[in-house]
Motif scaffolding. Structure first.
Motif, mmCIF file in Angstrom:
data_model
loop_
_atom_site.group_PDB
_atom_site.id
_atom_site.type_symbol
_atom_site.label_atom_id
_atom_site.label_comp_id
_atom_site.label_asym_id
_atom_site.label_seq_id
_atom_site.Cartn_x
_atom_site.Cartn_y
_atom_site.Cartn_z
ATOM 1 N N ALA A 127 0.840 -1.188 0.000
ATOM 2 C CA ALA A 127 0.000 0.000 0.000
ATOM 3 C C ALA A 127 0.880 1.245 0.000
ATOM 4 N N PRO A 292 -11.515 13.404 -0.655
ATOM 5 C CA PRO A 292 -11.568 12.064 -1.262
ATOM 6 C C PRO A 292 -10.950 12.035 -2.653
ATOM 7 N N LYS A 295 -7.136 12.287 -2.358
ATOM 8 C CA LYS A 295 -6.550 11.019 -1.915
ATOM 9 C C LYS A 295 -6.490 10.027 -3.069
ATOM 10 N N GLU A 296 -7.572 9.953 -3.837
ATOM 11 C CA GLU A 296 -7.610 9.030 -4.967
ATOM 12 C C GLU A 296 -6.540 9.396 -5.994
ATOM 13 N N LYS A 423 -11.807 -1.011 -8.737
ATOM 14 C CA LYS A 423 -11.601 -1.840 -7.547
ATOM 15 C C LYS A 423 -10.165 -1.718 -7.040
ATOM 16 N N ASP A 426 -9.956 1.539 -5.242
ATOM 17 C CA ASP A 426 -10.608 1.415 -3.927
ATOM 18 C C ASP A 426 -9.667 0.755 -2.918
ATOM 19 N N TRP A 427 -8.945 -0.264 -3.373
ATOM 20 C CA TRP A 427 -7.990 -0.949 -2.483
ATOM 21 C C TRP A 427 -6.874 0.012 -2.058
ATOM 22 N N VAL A 429 -6.989 3.318 -1.911
ATOM 23 C CA VAL A 429 -7.531 4.339 -1.014
ATOM 24 C C VAL A 429 -7.734 3.776 0.385
ATOM 25 N N GLU A 430 -8.238 2.558 0.458
ATOM 26 C CA GLU A 430 -8.536 1.952 1.756
ATOM 27 C C GLU A 430 -7.277 1.592 2.540
ATOM 28 N N ASN A 431 -6.216 1.220 1.822
ATOM 29 C CA ASN A 431 -5.027 0.700 2.500
ATOM 30 C C ASN A 431 -3.848 1.671 2.536
#
Length: 454
Positions: A127, A292, A295-296, A423, A426-427, A429-431
């Motif tokens: 990440a 958001p 960050k992306e 997807k 999304d991974w 951003v989440e991690n």
């Protein structure tokens, strides 16, 4: 149309596939070709559309009829083949140097070569670590916004004897070309220090000048790639620019003092504190929308840096370039604008516009390849439910009809590819490992340090 597709493993970014079209569909295509020709041309002695096949063969040539039928078969079968293989080609599939003609009563077999994007790797699949602006509003952010508002109310006064050119001041310059300075040269040129239309080094060079002073300025201009109107890329070497600059006149920027009276008069707030509180609320609301996206963007940029690839494939970059250009031109058309009008209104040269577009295409291509590599490493899958949701989220009225249309056009693999990349994002951003940094405070501190150094 009924087709059968068999393919070997891709080699050197090329997929070879054997495409077979059922005889019944071939016969239907031949029948349609004869009918189209009969309706298109007038054959003496026959009503339009009624000429028999032997007459058409004799006058048009049977091979020409079969060539049209073959083209029709491939036009219909190619999207179905791409959907069956679930691949997004770079460019169009090719079917050999010599066309293979259909034959009546027989299956149509042909070998397709499909160019693909390279299958890439990343330096690391961990990440990413990124810096992000604080979630809460900072004093520096309020101060920056306040400074911007106050600059709108700035006035310009004739420079006094103690004047030294600084950021934001309006100057009149005579610039004489000494070497490679044609673009800067001119007499009585109006200029604001801080302008982005000239190299930053030029701005820095004229800071501190006094009215009547002449100064030799030498700056280095980095080399760059230039894309012409036909899409050809040329490399321009770096160069040294030498000019002689004379400061003929100047107006100093004067920003009014902010007090309660000015806050009420200019912004409608009773006190400066009330103005600051309003700005804080506005910035907080903006952050909810912007963070958001920031960050992306940053996690995508970070993963793109890890892409292991010596050189981007130019055919893929060209394809991305065309997609970006078509999308942009479509937006202009919807606004009732032409590209020439848009460029003219913004005083942008077509060469600069194309250079910027080419840079965007290269970066987007790199990011896409990186996300593909990550998605593969994470074994991300796309379900039919995912695809349907993609259409629903796009606000499509008839999802089933749209999905059928995309499938028949061979565009469904691109939809699945988009979902898979989403997807992967999304991974990320989440991690992602996030460190909050007050970047505006750092930038303001750097500006103050530069002023003190002057």
């Amino acid at each position: 149309m009924k087709i059968t597709v068999t393919a070997a493993e891709p080699k050197d970014n090329t997929l070879e596939a054997k495409l077979t079209v059922a005889a019944a569909d071939v016969d239907a295509a031949i029948k349609k070709a004869y009918k189209d020709i009969a309706n298109k041309y007038r054959f003496q002695g026959f009503r339009k559309g009624k000429a028999p096949r032997p007459v058409i063969d004799g006058l048009v040539g049977k091979d020409n009829v079969l060539a049209q039928a073959s083209e029709d078969v491939l036009n219909e079968a190619t999207p179905l083949m791409l959907d069956e293989l679930d691949v997004v080609p770079v460019g169009q599939p090719t079917y050999g140097d010599e066309p293979v003609l259909v034959s009546e009563g027989a299956d149509y077999e042909v070998t397709a070569k499909i160019s693909l994007r390279p299958d890439c790797e990343l330096e690391s699949y961990d990440a990413p670590e990124i810096n992000m602006p604080p979630a809460e509003v900072t004093d520096a952010e309020v101060a920056e916004q306040l400074e911007t508002l106050m600059n709108y109310h700035a006035t310009y006064e004739d420079a006094g004897e103690d004047f030294a050119a600084a950021q934001g001041d309006m100057l009149t310059l005579d610039i004489e070309n000494v070497e490679n300075g044609e673009d800067l040269a001119g007499t009585d040129r109006p200029f604001m220090i801080g302008s982005s239309t000239v190299p930053a080094a030029f701005n820095d060079a004229i800071k501190g000048m006094k009215v009547g002073e002449t100064k030799d300025v030498e700056i280095a201009v980095e080399g760059h790639d230039h894309t012409d109107a036909e899409g050809n890329v040329e490399h321009h070497e770096g160069k040294t620019v030498k000019v002689k600059v004379t400061l003929k006149s100047a107006k100093k920027q004067v920003v009014p003092e902010l007090d309660d009276e000015f806050a009420k008069k200019a912004f409608g707030y009773d006190t400066v504190d009330a103005l600051k509180d309003a700005l804080k609320e506005e910035i907080a609301e903006d952050k909810k929308q912007q963070l958001p996206n920031i960050k992306e963007t940053r996690v995508i940029e970070k993963v793109a840096e890890a892409l292991k690839l010596d050189e981007l494939p130019q055919d893929y970059v060209k394809q991305v370039f065309d997609e970006i250009a078509q999308d942009f031109l479509g937006q202009l058309q919807r606004q009732g604008l032409t590209l020439d009008a848009w460029l003219s209104a913004r005083k942008i040269q077509i060469s600069d516009f194309l250079d910027d577009l080419n840079a965007q295409a290269a970066e987007r291509a790199r990011q896409s390849l990186a996300l593909d590599a990550l998605a593969k490493k994470l074994s991300l899958e796309v379900t039919e439910k995912d695809v349907r949701k993609e259409f629903e989220d796009a606000g499509v009225k008839d999802v089933d009809a749209s999905m059928k249309e995309f499938k028949e056009a061979g565009r469904m693999p691109a939809v699945r590819e988009t979902v898979k990349r989403s997807k992967a994002v999304d991974w990320l951003v989440e991690n992602a490992k996030v460190t909050e940094v007050d970047e505006i405070a750092e930038r303001r501190a750097a500006r103050e340090a530069a002023k003190d150094a002057e």
